[in-house]
Every structure is written in structure tokens, then in C-alpha cells.
Design an enzyme around this catalytic site. Structure first.
Site, PDB file in Angstrom:
ATOM      1  N   SER A 140      26.089 -47.479   2.246  1.00  0.00           N
ATOM      2  CA  SER A 140      26.283 -46.958   1.260  1.00  0.00           C
ATOM      3  C   SER A 140      25.134 -46.649   0.332  1.00  0.00           C
ATOM      4  O   SER A 140      24.016 -47.308   0.162  1.00  0.00           O
ATOM      5  CB  SER A 140      26.977 -48.090   0.408  1.00  0.00           C
ATOM      6  N   LYS A 166      28.327 -43.322   3.195  1.00  0.00           N
ATOM      7  CA  LYS A 166      29.109 -42.996   1.898  1.00  0.00           C
ATOM      8  C   LYS A 166      28.181 -42.821   0.875  1.00  0.00           C
ATOM      9  O   LYS A 166      27.022 -43.444   0.697  1.00  0.00           O
ATOM     10  CB  LYS A 166      29.558 -44.459   1.746  1.00  0.00           C
ATOM     11  N   LYS A 168      27.699 -42.467  -3.225  1.00  0.00           N
ATOM     12  CA  LYS A 168      28.412 -42.842  -4.546  1.00  0.00           C
ATOM     13  C   LYS A 168      28.323 -41.391  -5.381  1.00  0.00           C
ATOM     14  O   LYS A 168      27.384 -40.622  -5.657  1.00  0.00           O
ATOM     15  CB  LYS A 168      27.572 -43.602  -5.333  1.00  0.00           C
ATOM     16  N   ASP A 193      32.461 -42.457  -2.770  1.00  0.00           N
ATOM     17  CA  ASP A 193      33.027 -43.551  -3.415  1.00  0.00           C
ATOM     18  C   ASP A 193      32.829 -43.438  -5.137  1.00  0.00           C
ATOM     19  O   ASP A 193      31.731 -43.434  -5.718  1.00  0.00           O
ATOM     20  CB  ASP A 193      32.241 -44.989  -3.282  1.00  0.00           C
ATOM     21  N   GLU A 218      36.858 -42.782  -2.145  1.00  0.00           N
ATOM     22  CA  GLU A 218      37.307 -44.265  -2.425  1.00  0.00           C
ATOM     23  C   GLU A 218      37.340 -44.454  -3.993  1.00  0.00           C
ATOM     24  O   GLU A 218      36.440 -44.078  -4.578  1.00  0.00           O
ATOM     25  CB  GLU A 218      36.129 -45.170  -1.818  1.00  0.00           C
ATOM     26  N   ASP A 243      39.733 -49.803  -3.498  1.00  0.00           N
ATOM     27  CA  ASP A 243      38.729 -50.828  -3.516  1.00  0.00           C
ATOM     28  C   ASP A 243      39.257 -51.602  -4.768  1.00  0.00           C
ATOM     29  O   ASP A 243      39.773 -52.525  -4.623  1.00  0.00           O
ATOM     30  CB  ASP A 243      37.179 -50.207  -3.573  1.00  0.00           C
ATOM     31  N   LYS A 267      37.341 -56.309   0.752  1.00  0.00           N
ATOM     32  CA  LYS A 267      36.117 -57.150   0.189  1.00  0.00           C
ATOM     33  C   LYS A 267      36.884 -58.566   0.242  1.00  0.00           C
ATOM     34  O   LYS A 267      37.382 -58.833  -0.702  1.00  0.00           O
ATOM     35  CB  LYS A 267      35.654 -56.632  -0.961  1.00  0.00           C
ATOM     36  N   GLY A 295      31.348 -54.258   0.914  1.00  0.00           N
ATOM     37  CA  GLY A 295      30.311 -55.074   0.692  1.00  0.00           C
ATOM     38  C   GLY A 295      29.853 -55.201  -0.510  1.00  0.00           C
ATOM     39  O   GLY A 295      30.234 -54.280  -1.465  1.00  0.00           O
TER      40      GLY A 295
END
Ligand code: OSB
Ligand code: MG
Length: 374
Positions: A140, A166, A168, A193, A218, A243, A267, A295
Site C-alpha cells: 500500500s 495499492k 492511496k 484506496d 476501495e 473497508d 481487517k 493492514g
């Protein structure tokens, strides 16, 4: 197993690089390590509440309060047989899943050690397939100052062997970034995400991602929302993953019933622990969802427990479980490394979590410690 003593240990560790999301930036990460003492064994857990209430309403300080004044007293002097008992002991406390999960993880480690099994074996006991020995992982990547710098960071992780990236995103740092990443890495599994930074009014923006063959998008919408996600999903081609919105198996059932997602990021901490995470795993398998383990920048203690969960047969997408050197050097456990040939990490096979806690390093990063007895 009579719970004789519980230690709460507030630690603070520098991240190897800044981690920036749509809700804020982190360089120094605090968390609470939990040690459960019984019959000469120690079970370890990691409460992943953060310094700021950015991802969740919980912080290190609210979690310390809830643990010290409510959850730990509910556990001390109890006769622990199986971790599934904790849900009943914790029932008088509404919410605070991150605090609950820290203790629950320690109870899984302790009882797996007692059983002479690894945590992966204990969690996988209900499944004929048994646990996987290696799990697929990705990395990530936080928000970087520029698109060019992001491409450089991706290149570095791809060179290390990460097979899934991934990125952000946040408003103003989204479509152009995704286009540039796809152009530079045409075949790389890439996902985005948003950490709840958008609203349903941004549907047209997400439609601009339709031709990029992204693995998933996400949590684009509200952190409590399920309904608007169900409205967005048919408007876009990119598979939708939840999430923040999923705190329990009840939420997961609601999301499935409303058709709000294709995928759930499970998670264990966000849902109050490994028993609830496994329930969502089972429900997701039933519903044919994509499933992966998320995570929270865990130390080696939390990482070992993430790997054990990700070894369950229903997880069918790479988890956010990177090698130690992406987070902490040194860590408070021996390092986890990436198997670069297949972008996996090997699941520990030792008793319980299967990692030795480096007590000297743990002390070196400790800010505050309290021992509680029954
Ligand atoms: O949204 O998945 C998230 C880290 C902290 C808080 C929220 C998230 C994340 C990550 C990093 O994406 C996952 C990891 O490598 O541990
Ligand atoms: Mg997320």
C-alpha cells in the site's frame, strides 16, 4: 487457563517513510502491545488504534482507557478455554473494536500455544483444506507529492517483487495518477484506496477509471455508508471494495443484501478480532465475494496474526501485508521478508504467532507500561 496478569505496553516506532492518506499523514506510529500471562505462557496482541482518530474514532488513548478500565478487568482471573469466549465477556462494552481485537489476538496466540499449534492451524481448524503455507501480498503506497514520484515508488516496489500495488487517492490526486500508473505499468495489478474521501456525486469521476482495468476501488464513499456504495456500484466498471464501513458480520450481511460491494477488505482489528474476521470470511465465501486481509501498519506481532488469517482458504486476493522493511527497521520481532518470485510471505509455522518478541527492542520503543493483575 486462568488469566493471571495482563500487560499494556504503549510503544512508538518511526515508519521507514511517511504514510499519507486522504485522512492524514503518519511518520511515527504508536500502538498498544498486549501481553496475556497464564500458566507460564505469554500471548501477544497488538491494538492498532492510532495517534489520531482519522481512520477510526479510536486512538491509542481511548483504547488504553477502554482496555485498562473495562476489557482487561473483564478478562483477569477468568478461565480462558477458547478465544470465542471473549465476545461474551466484552459484551457490556459497545464498539471499540480495535481495543477488543488487541486482547483477542493475544488470547488466540495463548490458546494456540497451549494447543501445540500455530495460529494458522488453529484458525483453519474448521476447514478441510487447512491453512496455506504462503500468502499472496501487495504493498500500500501512501500519497506522494507528485505523480512522477509515485511512479518512482511503484517502480521500487515492483523491483522488490511486489505483484500488486495499492495507491492511496484523494480529491485532486486520483484520475490523472491512476492513468499515469496504468500507462507506466500496463500489466500490473493496481488498485486505489480513497479512505472515504468522496461522495456519490463523484460517480462521474469514478467512471473515468472504467477503462483502466483496475483490480478494485476501495472505500470511495462515507466511512459509515453502505447504501450509497450500493448506488455507486452499478454505475462503474471497477470492482468495488469496502473497508471502513464493515465493522462486523452484521454489516457484511447488509452489504451483501444491498449489493454494495464486490470485495471486502477484512481487517481483523476493525471488526473486533479474529473470530469475527473468520465469520466475515465464511459469509464472503458463501456470497462469492473477493476477500483479502487488510493492514494497519502492524509491527511483526500484528503481522504474524494477519498472515495466519490470510492463510484461510477463502482469501482469493493479495493482502496488504508487506515485508517488514516497508514499515520498521528494526522491528520488535525478527523480520518478515517477501518471496519475490511469487509476491508472497511465508506463514509462520511455530507455536501460536510463531514469532519471538524482541524484549530488548520492545523496551527501547516503550513510552508507558502497566501490569494489571486479577
Ligand atoms: O485503509 O487500508 C487502509 C493503513 C492505515 C490505515 C488504513 C489503511 C492502511 C493501509 C496500509 O492501507 C496497509 C498496511 O500495509 O498495513
Ligand atoms: Mg483501506
Amino acid at each position: 487457563m486462568k488469566i493471571e496478569r495482563i500487560d499494556l505496553i504503549h510503544i512508538s516506532m518511526p515508519l521507514v517513510s511517511d504514510f499519507t492518506t486522504s485522512f492524514g499523514s503518519q511518520r511515527q506510529r504508536d500502538c498498544i502491545i498486549v501481553a496475556l500471562h497464564s500458566e507460564g505462557l505469554v500471548g501477544w496482541g497488538e491494538c492498532v488504534a492510532t495517534n489520531d482518530p482519522g481512520y477510526s474514532y479510536e486512538t491509542v488513548h481511548t483504547a488504553w482507557h477502554i482496555l485498562r478500565d473495562f476489557l482487561v478487568p473483564a478478562m483477569l482471573a477468568q478461565d480462558l478455554q477458547e478465544p470465542e469466549q471473549l465476545a461474551a465477556w466484552f459484551k457490556p462494552v459497545r464498539g471499540h473494536p480495535l481495543a477488543k481485537a488487541g486482547l483477542e489476538q493475544a488470547a488466540w496466540d495463548l490458546t494456540a500455544q497451549r494447543d501445540g499449534r500455530s495460529l494458522a492451524q488453529k484458525l483453519a481448524a474448521p476447514y478441510a483444506a487447512g491453512p496455506r503455507s504462503r500468502v499472496k501480498v501487495g504493498v500500500s503506497i501512501g500519497i506522494q507529492p507528485t505523480i512522477m514520484e509515485t511512479l518512482g515508488v511503484i517502480e521500487g516496489y515492483v523491483a522488490q517483487g511486489y505483484g500488486r500495488i495499492k495507491l492511496k487517492i484523494k480529491p485532486g490526486h486520483d484520475v490523472a495518477l491512476a492513468r499515469a500508473a496504468r500507462a507506466a505499468f500496463p500489466d500490473l495489478p493496481i488498485m486505489l484506496d480513497a479512505n472515504s474521501a468522496y461522495t456519490l456525486a463523484d460517480a462521474a469521476l469514478f467512471q473515468q477509471l472504467d477503462d483502466l482495468n483496475l483490480l478494485m476501488l476501495e472505500q470511495p464513499l462515507g466511512y459509515e455508508d453502505i447504501y450509497d456504495h450500493s448506488q455507486l456500484r452499478p454505475l462503474i466498471q471497477t470492482p468495488l471494495c469496502l473497508d471502513e464501513s464493515i465493522h462486523s458480520a452484521d454489516h457484511a450481511r447488509t452489504a451483501v443484501a444491498l449489493g454494495a460491494c464486490d470485495i471486502i477488505n477484512i481487517k481483523p482489528s476493525r471488526v473486533g478480532g479474529w473470530a469475527e474476521a473468520r465469520r466475515i470470511h465464511d459469509l464472503g465465501v458463501q456470497a462469492g465475494l473477493g476477500l483479502w486481509v487488510g493492514g494497519m501498519l502492524e509491527t511483526g506481532i500484528g503481522r504474524a496474526a494477519q498472515l495466519a488469517l490470510a492463510s484461510l482458504p477463502g482469501f482469493n486476493l493479495p493482502g496488504d501485508i508487506s515485508a517488514t522493511d516497508r514499515y520498521y527497521v528494526p522491528d520488535i520481532t525478527p523480520p518478515f521478508s517477501l518471496n519475490s518470485e511469487d509476491s508472497t510471505i511465508t506463514v509462520p509455522t511455530g507455536l501460536g504467532l510463531g514469532v519471538a518478541v524482541d524484549l530488548k527492542q520492545l523496551t527501547a520503543v516503550t513510552l508507558r507500561r502497566e501490569q494489571l493483575r486479577g
